[in-house]
Scaffold this motif. Structure first.
Motif, PDB file in Angstrom:
ATOM      1  N   TRP A  36      -9.922  15.923 -65.801  1.00  0.00           N
ATOM      2  CA  TRP A  36     -10.529  16.079 -64.385  1.00  0.00           C
ATOM      3  C   TRP A  36     -10.660  14.853 -63.628  1.00  0.00           C
ATOM      4  O   TRP A  36     -10.810  13.789 -64.538  1.00  0.00           O
ATOM      5  N   VAL A  37     -10.150  14.774 -62.554  1.00  0.00           N
ATOM      6  CA  VAL A  37     -10.362  13.863 -61.942  1.00  0.00           C
ATOM      7  C   VAL A  37     -10.880  13.400 -60.504  1.00  0.00           C
ATOM      8  O   VAL A  37      -9.975  13.921 -60.115  1.00  0.00           O
ATOM      9  N   THR A  38     -11.643  12.820 -59.968  1.00  0.00           N
ATOM     10  CA  THR A  38     -12.762  13.020 -59.012  1.00  0.00           C
ATOM     11  C   THR A  38     -12.293  12.173 -58.612  1.00  0.00           C
ATOM     12  O   THR A  38     -12.350  10.596 -58.847  1.00  0.00           O
ATOM     13  N   PHE A  39     -12.523  12.092 -56.860  1.00  0.00           N
ATOM     14  CA  PHE A  39     -12.434  10.651 -55.743  1.00  0.00           C
ATOM     15  C   PHE A  39     -13.892  11.263 -54.365  1.00  0.00           C
ATOM     16  O   PHE A  39     -14.231  11.720 -54.874  1.00  0.00           O
ATOM     17  N   GLY A  40     -13.923   9.714 -54.884  1.00  0.00           N
ATOM     18  CA  GLY A  40     -15.369  10.118 -53.550  1.00  0.00           C
ATOM     19  C   GLY A  40     -16.921  10.262 -54.808  1.00  0.00           C
ATOM     20  O   GLY A  40     -16.805  10.323 -55.911  1.00  0.00           O
ATOM     21  N   THR A  41     -17.731   9.829 -53.917  1.00  0.00           N
ATOM     22  CA  THR A  41     -18.691  10.126 -54.210  1.00  0.00           C
ATOM     23  C   THR A  41     -19.689  11.229 -54.289  1.00  0.00           C
ATOM     24  O   THR A  41     -20.105  11.949 -52.766  1.00  0.00           O
ATOM     25  N   ASP A  61      -8.529   3.844 -60.131  1.00  0.00           N
ATOM     26  CA  ASP A  61      -9.879   3.076 -59.043  1.00  0.00           C
ATOM     27  C   ASP A  61     -10.608   3.713 -58.715  1.00  0.00           C
ATOM     28  O   ASP A  61     -10.785   4.830 -58.505  1.00  0.00           O
ATOM     29  N   ALA A  62     -11.893   3.139 -58.907  1.00  0.00           N
ATOM     30  CA  ALA A  62     -12.852   3.516 -58.133  1.00  0.00           C
ATOM     31  C   ALA A  62     -12.510   3.594 -56.319  1.00  0.00           C
ATOM     32  O   ALA A  62     -11.635   3.197 -55.659  1.00  0.00           O
ATOM     33  N   PRO A  63     -12.564   4.596 -55.642  1.00  0.00           N
ATOM     34  CA  PRO A  63     -13.387   5.343 -56.464  1.00  0.00           C
ATOM     35  C   PRO A  63     -13.116   6.861 -56.911  1.00  0.00           C
ATOM     36  O   PRO A  63     -14.310   8.294 -57.613  1.00  0.00           O
TER      37      PRO A  63
END
Lengths: 323, 328
Positions: B11-16, B59-61
């Motif tokens: 699972w890869v998510t972006f944003g907060t 990388d973040a986010p």
């Protein structure tokens, strides 16, 4: 005698001077070398070649954006580069350009509706309510919801932006569209939609296309005739079906053999085919040519484009038989 | 064939915040020794993010939410300490990116960029590293490697630059090579040469490869097995030949049919209506249902799981249970 071609590019060469340093002499780069090309009204001609082969330079010279070093360009019988500014302005309405990158060719701070209105106003074609109707009709023509006119480019998808770019080109009712890699930045599913749209528009408006692409599959899909370029020269021209079935020039054959089918690659050693310097006299392709009959003549004598048996033209000493 | 990389439920998510965007949504696959897996998808399908997250290059986010990537030594690359992972990256698992001009340092000679990688992973002297670099340039088909080794990237053509990238990736004899759009930036004839080279190197070095591309034909030429991604998920996985001859998932079929081919001309290309949904708003149910001609109520309600539909073929579609509902 049939009517004259819509576009006649005759013996066009273009030499750019590249400056190596402030005090060093410039070097000549021959971007186009004696290119002759005709596009008949209603025809779609595909211009194929690698980067640096001169495809885009031809488009820019045709549209009068760049002057040829030698040779002439006629659009509907009018010399583009001898025309005065009034005539040129009228000519430009009749030939329009669509670029690969719709994001880069649309102003991010102008709504897409205004982007289409502007050329119409510049050429004084419609005003007031007629203008609004015209823009809405154009949106529908390219398969966009007219409600999108108030949107900015970033609010649209890549496929929608390319449709806007096509609508803008069509807004001044041109006869010729120069399409410079119009689908190569799009995803496969969107690419198919835009290719079908281009085919529909051609039929609906009787348009003539000069279609520049590196993707042979796309060219085969849309074009009637194909012109293959290599290092600023035309190496082969012909009808789509004949050219794809039986390429005469070794470069065309090499290009076609690179077209991936669903065949898996076999393993064989591969070395970079960096073309050596062909020199001014020989065939530009001699350095990498794999033709079995390649000989000394290829190194010393430049092959000219000549007709062969199947209504084709080939610039190769060994490609096909003379008529 | 033994499995050398096992990816489970990635699972890869972006944003907060409360609603992060899911770019990769539960991807699982096994890579066998010496096997080439192709991953195909359109932009936004999550194929590149999948590749990057295998080596934790997000990388973040961006954040790898869960899952495991276990290599042949049983190490989970997602939880390994950074120093240990660094030893694997570029050595045991190497990567090649789309844009060689952007991946090479413009102010360093290519020789230095190759030896840098060798010396980071192996204890060898300058001289030996340079000899090895020349050997590698020769291996990837750069003509006159003894001279080209002192060239700067801008002095090389795009095809040669991509060959240099390959030389760097191969410098420590990786077990797995991940190639993300390896030929997209190249001209057609150069593309053919680089594909040929990849096929050749794979055989000679016995590497396993993961090839990521938007271009079906690239994957068709290289991959033993092909996975098609849509909306951050695998929708179909099958041996490449079987995938191209008889895709089961409506999206796989549509994608293959929508690709113009140079070996035949047809009047009109079949198209897929609509466009790829954005990761911030996947539709409910099957992610492809708004664009699917066969969708019915079940597809709009419930996301189908990826199930074994036939021998060596996994499909994420309710049609596998109710094939009669497929529209012609």
């Amino acid at each position: 005698m049939t009517e004259h071609p819509l576009v006649s590019i005759t013996g066009v060469s273009k030499v750019f001077l590249t400056r190596r340093g402030l005090f060093q002499a410039g070097r000549e780069h021959r971007a186009l070398d004696d290119v002759t090309l005709h596009v008949r009204r209603g025809e779609t001609v595909g211009l194929v070649g690698e980067s640096g082969s001169g495809k885009t330079t031809i488009a820019r010279i045709l549209l009068g954006l760049l002057a040829p070093t030698t040779g002439s360009v006629q659009f509907d019988g009018i010399d583009v580069h001898a025309a005065n500014s009034m005539t040129l302005r009228a000519l430009r309405r009749r030939m329009q350009l669509v670029f690969q990158d719709a994001t880069g060719s649309l102003n991010p701070r102008v709504t897409v509706g205004d982007a289409i209105r502007e050329p119409v106003m510049v050429h004084g074609l419609h005003t007031g309510a007629a203008l609004a109707d015209h823009v809405a009709a154009l949106f529908e023509d390219v398969g966009l919801d007219p409600a999108l006119t108030s949107k900015y480019p970033h609010e649209l998808s890549g496929g929608q932006r390319q449709r806007v770019a096509i609508a803008r080109a069509l807004s001044v009712q041109p006869e010729l569209l120069v399409l410079d890699e119009p689908v190569s930045a799009l995803d496969v599913s969107i690419q198919a939609q835009v290719l079908n749209l281009l085919a529909d528009l051609r039929e609906r408006h009787g348009l003539t296309y000069l279609f520049i692409a590196h993707d042979l599959a796309v060219v085969r899909h849309l074009c009637d005739a194909v012109v293959v370029m290599y290092r600023g020269r035309i190496v082969e021209t012909g009808d789509r079906t004949a050219l794809f079935a039986d390429p005469k020039h070794p470069y065309t054959a090499a290009l076609l053999s690179t077209v991936p089918g669903s065949e898996r690659l076999e393993s064989r050693p591969a070395r970079s085919d960096e073309a050596g310097d062909a020199g001014a006299s020989g065939c530009p392709y001699v350095g990498v040519c794999g033709h079995p009959e390649r000989d000394a003549r290829c190194r010393t004598e430049r092959p000219v484009l000549r007709p062969t048996a199947s209504a084709r033209q080939v610039a190769c000493h060994h490609g096909g038989n003379d008529v | 064939m033994s499995t050398i990389l096992s990816v489970r439920d990635l699972w890869v998510t972006f944003g907060t915040g409360l609603t992060p965007t899911t770019a990769v949504d539960g991807v699982s696959f096994d890579l066998a020794e010496g096997e080439t897996l192709g991953i195909v998808g359109e932009s936004g399908s999550g194929k590149s993010v999948t590749a990057l997250s295998l080596l934790r290059l997000i990388d973040a986010p961006g954040r790898i939410g869960s899952g495991s990537v276990v290599d042949y030594r049983g190490r989970n690359l997602l939880t390994l300490p950074a120093a240990a992972l660094r030893e694997i990256r570029g050595a045991e698992i190497a990567m090649v990116f789309q844009d060689p001009a952007g991946s090479l340092n413009p102010v360093l000679r290519i020789g230095e960029q190759i030896t840098e990688t060798i010396r980071a992973h192996r204890t060898v002297g300058r001289r030996a590293a340079r000899d090895r670099a020349i050997e590698l340039l020769d291996l990837v088909g750069v003509p006159e490697p003894e001279e080209r080794i002192d060239a700067y990237p801008h002095e090389l053509s795009g095809g040669l630059q991509q060959r240099v990238m390959l030389a760097i990736a191969l410098s420590c004899e990786p077990t797995i090579l991940i190639a993300d759009e390896p030929t997209t930036a190249l001209d057609v004839t150069v593309q053919a040469q680089v594909l040929q080279l990849l096929a050749d190197l794979r055989r000679r070095l016995g590497m396993a490869m993961i090839v990521i591309s938007h271009d079906l034909s690239v994957v068709a030429q290289l991959a033993d097995r092909t996975a098609i991604m849509y909306g951050g998920q695998f929708v179909e996985v099958a041996p490449t030949r079987a995938m191209f001859s008889e895709a089961v998932h409506p999206y796989s079929r549509a994608l293959i049919d929508a690709t113009p081919r140079a070996d035949r001309a047809i009047a009109r290309l079949p198209t897929i209506p609509g466009s790829v949904p954005s990761a911030t708003q996947w539709p409910r149910g099957c992610r492809f249902h708004p664009r699917c001609g066969s969708a019915w109520a079940r597809c709009r309600e419930t996301l189908p799981p990826l199930v074994r539909a036939a021998e060596e073929r996994d499909v994420r579609c309710w049609l596998t249970e109710e094939p009669a509902r497929r529209s012609p």
